[in-house]
Design a protein around this motif. Structure first.
Motif, mmCIF file in Angstrom:
data_model
loop_
_atom_site.group_PDB
_atom_site.id
_atom_site.type_symbol
_atom_site.label_atom_id
_atom_site.label_comp_id
_atom_site.label_asym_id
_atom_site.label_seq_id
_atom_site.Cartn_x
_atom_site.Cartn_y
_atom_site.Cartn_z
ATOM 1 N N TRP A 219 6.006 -6.973 -4.442
ATOM 2 C CA TRP A 219 6.104 -7.868 -3.286
ATOM 3 C C TRP A 219 4.717 -8.256 -2.811
ATOM 4 O O TRP A 219 3.790 -7.444 -2.839
ATOM 5 N N GLY A 220 4.595 -9.488 -2.330
ATOM 6 C CA GLY A 220 3.329 -9.925 -1.772
ATOM 7 C C GLY A 220 2.974 -9.255 -0.472
ATOM 8 O O GLY A 220 1.826 -9.362 -0.006
ATOM 9 N N GLY A 221 3.916 -8.542 0.133
ATOM 10 C CA GLY A 221 3.641 -7.806 1.354
ATOM 11 C C GLY A 221 2.776 -6.569 1.156
ATOM 12 O O GLY A 221 2.556 -5.826 2.110
ATOM 13 N N TYR A 222 2.284 -6.359 -0.063
ATOM 14 C CA TYR A 222 1.390 -5.215 -0.299
ATOM 15 C C TYR A 222 0.109 -5.337 0.531
ATOM 16 O O TYR A 222 -0.572 -4.323 0.781
ATOM 17 N N THR A 223 -0.239 -6.557 0.960
ATOM 18 C CA THR A 223 -1.448 -6.723 1.780
ATOM 19 C C THR A 223 -1.312 -6.005 3.119
ATOM 20 O O THR A 223 -2.327 -5.675 3.740
ATOM 21 N N PHE A 224 -0.085 -5.767 3.554
ATOM 22 C CA PHE A 224 0.109 -4.981 4.780
ATOM 23 C C PHE A 224 -0.397 -3.555 4.596
ATOM 24 O O PHE A 224 -1.005 -2.970 5.504
ATOM 25 N N ILE A 225 -0.167 -2.983 3.420
ATOM 26 C CA ILE A 225 -0.631 -1.624 3.142
ATOM 27 C C ILE A 225 -2.148 -1.574 3.085
ATOM 28 O O ILE A 225 -2.786 -0.713 3.714
ATOM 29 N N ILE A 226 -2.741 -2.495 2.352
ATOM 30 C CA ILE A 226 -4.178 -2.448 2.113
ATOM 31 C C ILE A 226 -4.969 -2.863 3.348
ATOM 32 O O ILE A 226 -6.211 -2.822 3.340
ATOM 33 N N ASN A 227 -4.290 -3.259 4.413
ATOM 34 C CA ASN A 227 -4.956 -3.501 5.687
ATOM 35 C C ASN A 227 -4.628 -2.443 6.722
ATOM 36 O O ASN A 227 -5.471 -2.111 7.555
ATOM 37 N N LEU A 228 -3.402 -1.898 6.690
ATOM 38 C CA LEU A 228 -3.016 -0.881 7.669
ATOM 39 C C LEU A 228 -3.737 0.440 7.430
ATOM 40 O O LEU A 228 -4.229 1.074 8.376
ATOM 41 N N ILE A 229 -3.824 0.868 6.173
ATOM 42 C CA ILE A 229 -4.496 2.141 5.882
ATOM 43 C C ILE A 229 -5.982 2.081 6.244
ATOM 44 O O ILE A 229 -6.508 3.027 6.854
ATOM 45 N N PRO A 230 -6.745 1.022 5.914
ATOM 46 C CA PRO A 230 -8.131 0.962 6.394
ATOM 47 C C PRO A 230 -8.248 0.978 7.920
ATOM 48 O O PRO A 230 -9.183 1.572 8.457
ATOM 49 N N MET A 231 -7.304 0.348 8.608
ATOM 50 C CA MET A 231 -7.322 0.400 10.067
ATOM 51 C C MET A 231 -7.169 1.832 10.569
ATOM 52 O O MET A 231 -7.847 2.249 11.516
ATOM 53 N N HIS A 232 -6.296 2.593 9.927
ATOM 54 C CA HIS A 232 -6.108 3.989 10.342
ATOM 55 C C HIS A 232 -7.341 4.821 10.014
ATOM 56 O O HIS A 232 -7.744 5.691 10.811
ATOM 57 N N VAL A 233 -7.949 4.592 8.859
ATOM 58 C CA VAL A 233 -9.164 5.332 8.498
ATOM 59 C C VAL A 233 -10.278 5.032 9.499
ATOM 60 O O VAL A 233 -10.988 5.948 9.970
#
Length: 788
Positions: A219-233
């Motif tokens: 799914w193209g929604g993978y960009t949500f993961i690669i932005n949410l995890i850096p925000m948490h870090v």
């Protein structure tokens, strides 16, 4: 000597009881999870039970067609497949423009079942893929929530996700879309990230990267993961929660995950070249700078550390400025600043309506209404705030991730109704935490209140007996010789200090429990209210699964005073195209029906639901918005033989082409400026009655929709627009009606050949061309461009 023997014998008994309790709890949790999986699968079967085993909606038909090709021709042919039946005359490279996760998953399941001599068809596997992965998603939710707040919260969250209507809408049997497997991949990737964060294991970090790779494939929604995890870090670093576990959880994901993502053809170098991924790289640099600072802090003296920090910060700022300058240069070279249109519409909700009408025209890209929240997540909307508060008691790295997840998903769901699907797992996790904590408080209060009186009596008796025993022991010990007393002064003092220290702590704990415990009546009433709330949620979810989200869009139903009516016009029209037209004939329609036409009618289409070429879609929109002659010239230049329109004015079907027509005008006008939306509006209102504008009454869409419509009731009353049409009697000169379905929902027209349209002008044009052949101009008469 008896007391020590009793205490040592009690330790193995207590250990055995705890072991048995844990074993029983593990077995019980396993069976509860199994039942949750069965429930998640079975609640999505209403569409098959009530209707039939059929693919739903529009996009799933393309996925089904691709899966058929994969099962028939193999993986290598799939990667190199050039589909000449879509986007004529351009075509489409399927292997390089599709997210292959869903197709490869269903194809693998079909291959495994056939290897085990279970002869299921590809269509059957596609229909049941989404319900199967909904059970997997429920189990992944349990694992994620368990890492955050324990087993009880995990089981509750899993049960909530198994039934939440927002997820059911995209995972019923027959909903063969990318989200069917992508939501499982999303939750499982988050679980592995939290697991790595809690354990610091490179094994889980590697699994996390692989799970992220599967999400990228799906799914193209993978960009949500690669932005949410850096925000948490970044949040953990800013709040002083940096650790080696955080580094292990993030660094391998960026490096290995990005390399794996670049292997997916549809993503390719976008994994490192688009703005959606830049945040992960920036945080990757920051975490290395912070890790280096912590490293030199441990090996240098405080004075040298200050000097080193100054040097590191200076070099780090210089490197960051250089990287940012390069990123700005790359971003500035793109007209969209390196962002895709859908990403920009998420950051700026008005962007699509201003600049990209093709995105704004999709119904699932519209902002949701408040009732849709209650429809899709129901009572979870009221439990989410309580779950957020529970995440702060106490706040950990894992619970802070959940808070960040729910906050971002609430925002994105408010921008685009489709992203309610991303909100659903976060709402279930926080609501599961809230319900679990509430049950713990209420049941603990009831247990404390019921056992309070007896336990207090037992405690008082135990304290009296222990004080008597202590006095007797002291009396005996005073009679011993003085040497013996000198030999054990330290043990006695330590024992007394320990006993005197334990008594106040025990009393303090009991007092704390008494203060935190709620009254018995309040606890019982609160538990009953929670049970009623859960029962209401279950009833609503079952109703949503059975009524709201189980009906396939290709087969419509309605109820009236004389019973149930079934409208199977779509399949009737596609069957007519398949059996009554040539294999190489081209069919023009609005892009919504492209996937279904190629999959069910096996005919070549001009545009479809991929919407990758805005100019091509604008050409079809221009033809539909133009007068009949101009539209014929456009379609004839594209070698179109048939035009398909969807009309709901007779039966009251609101999602027809007349209601979508203004989007055709806007998209066509965005490329061809002679198409202007005000020409189709009367005083700013969209009308099809006698007050409609001449441009509207003479456009091709109006004529193809309302041709012979007055013959149905004598008045031409449109049940969708609730008005009589303006132009009732007219004839078609360049098109002829080929087929109209039983309920007039789908109408198919055939283009008349050139020799049959204007015979007189053809003779005149011949005489003119014969007189102009003597002129020195080469090429004869110039053909008029139909798009100008």
């Amino acid at each position: 000597m008896a007391a020590p023997e009793t205490s040592t014998a009690a330790v193995p008994t207590l250990y055995t009881n705890n072991t048995l309790r844990n074993a029983f709890g593990g077995v019980l949790s396993f069976f509860i999870l199994l039942l949750i999986g069965v429930m998640a699968f079975s609640i999505r079967l209403f569409s098959v039970i009530k209707y039939e085993s059929v693919i739903h909606e529009f996009d799933p038909y393309f996925n089904y067609r691709v899966t058929q090709f994969l099962a028939k021709n193999g993986i290598y042919e799939f990667w190199n497949w050039f589909d000449d039946r879509t986007w004529y005359p351009l075509g489409r490279v399927i292997g390089g423009t599709v997210y292959p996760g869903l197709t490869l998953t269903a194809g693998t399941i079909w291959w495994l079942l056939n290897s085990l001599n279970i002869p299921l068809s590809v269509e059957t596997v596609c229909v049941f893929t989404a319900p199967i992965f909904s059970a997997f998603a429920s189990w992944a939710t349990y694992l994620l929530t368990k890492e955050v707040k324990g087993t009880g919260a995990g089981l509750t969250a899993a049960a909530l996700l198994a039934m939440v209507p927002s997820y059911i809408s995209r995972s019923v049997a027959g909903s063969y879309d990318n989200e069917a497997v992508a939501i499982f991949a999303l939750i499982f990737t988050f679980y592995l990230y939290i697991k790595t964060l809690n354990t610091g294991s490179l094994f889980y970090a590697t699994l996390n990267s692989i799970s992220y790779f599967y999400m990228v494939c799906s799914w193209g929604g993978y960009t949500f993961i690669i932005n949410l995890i850096p925000m948490h870090v970044l949040l953990c670093i800013v709040t002083g929660r940096f650790s080696s576990r955080l580094y292990i959880a993030y660094a391998p994901l960026v490096v290995l995950g990005t390399l794996l993502a670049a292997l997916v053809p549809v993503v390719g170098f976008n994994a490192v070249m688009t703005s959606e991924h830049f945040a992960s790289f920036l945080v990757f640099i920051i975490i290395h700078v912070v890790a280096f600072v912590y490293y030199i802090k441990g090996i240098l003296s405080p004075k040298m550390f200050k000097v080193a920090v100054t040097l590191v910060v200076s070099v780090g700022l210089a490197v960051c400025c250089a990287v940012i300058a390069v990123l700005i240069a790359l971003v500035a070279s793109s007209p969209t600043k390196g962002w895709s249109g859908r990403s920009l519409s998420l950051l700026d909700p008005t962007y699509a309506s201003k600049y990209i009408p093709i995105i704004a025209s999709v119904s699932e890209h519209q902002p949701p209404t408040w009732p849709s929240y209650f429809m899709d997540i129901n009572v979870l909307a009221f439990l989410v705030p309580a779950g957020i508060i529970a995440c702060f008691l106490p706040l950990s790295d894992a619970s802070s991730f959940v808070v960040l997840y729910i906050a971002t998903s609430v925002y994105f769901s408010g921008v685009m109704v489709r992203l309610m699907l991303v909100l659903a797992p976060a709402a279930c996790i926080t609501s599961g935490i809230a319900l679990s904590q509430a049950f713990d408080v209420f049941t603990g209060s009831i247990k404390f209140q019921l056992s309070g009186a007896s336990s207090n009596t037992e405690v008082d008796a135990a304290e009296t007996s222990s004080s008597t025993a202590e006095s007797q022991t002291d009396a005996v010990k005073t009679e011993k010789p003085e040497e013996t007393a000198k030999n054990r002064p330290s043990r006695k003092s330590k024992k007394k200090e320990r006993e005197h220290g334990e008594k106040p702590s025990t009393k303090a704990k009991a007092e704390k429990k008494r203060l935190l415990a709620l009254p018995l009546e309040s606890s019982v009433i609160s538990l009953l209210l929670l049970v009623l709330l859960g029962a209401f949620y279950v009833v609503h979810c079952v109703w949503a699964a059975a009524e709201a989200y189980s009906a396939p869009s290709i087969v419509l139903t309605s109820r009236s005073h004389d019973g149930l009516h079934v409208f199977d016009d779509f399949r009737e029209a596609y069957a007519w195209l398949r059996h009554n037209t040539d294999v190489d004939d081209k069919v023009a329609s609005w892009w919504d029906y492209g996937y279904q036409t190629t999959a069910m009618a096996n005919r070549t289409v001009i545009v479809d639901n991929n919407t990758w070429n805005n100019t091509h879609i604008a050409t079809v929109g221009t033809a539909m918005s133009s007068p009949e002659r101009a539209a014929w010239e456009i379609f004839h230049s594209l070698d179109v033989k048939y035009v398909l329109v969807v009309f709901g004015g007779l039966v009251g079907y609101p999602s027809d082409d007349i209601n979508k027509f203004l989007w055709m005008v806007r998209i066509g006008g965005g490329v061809f400026p002679h198409i202007k939306e005000p020409d189709y509006l009367r005083d700013g209102q969209y009308r099809i009655d006698s007050q409609a504008t001449p441009t509207m009454l003479n456009c091709l869409m109006y004529k193809l929709s309302y041709y012979r419509f007055v013959e149905t009731d004598g008045k031409g009353f449109d049940r969708v627009r609730q008005t009589e049409i303006g132009k009732k009697y007219f004839k078609l000169t360049h098109f002829e009606e080929a087929f109209t379905t039983h309920h007039w929902m789908v109408r198919i027209y055939k283009l008349k050949p050139p020799k049959n349209r204007i015979r007189g002008k053809t003779k005149k044009s011949k005489s003119k061309t014969s007189s102009t052949t003597s002129s020195p101009k080469r090429g004869g008469t110039k053909k008029k461009n139909p798009w100008q």
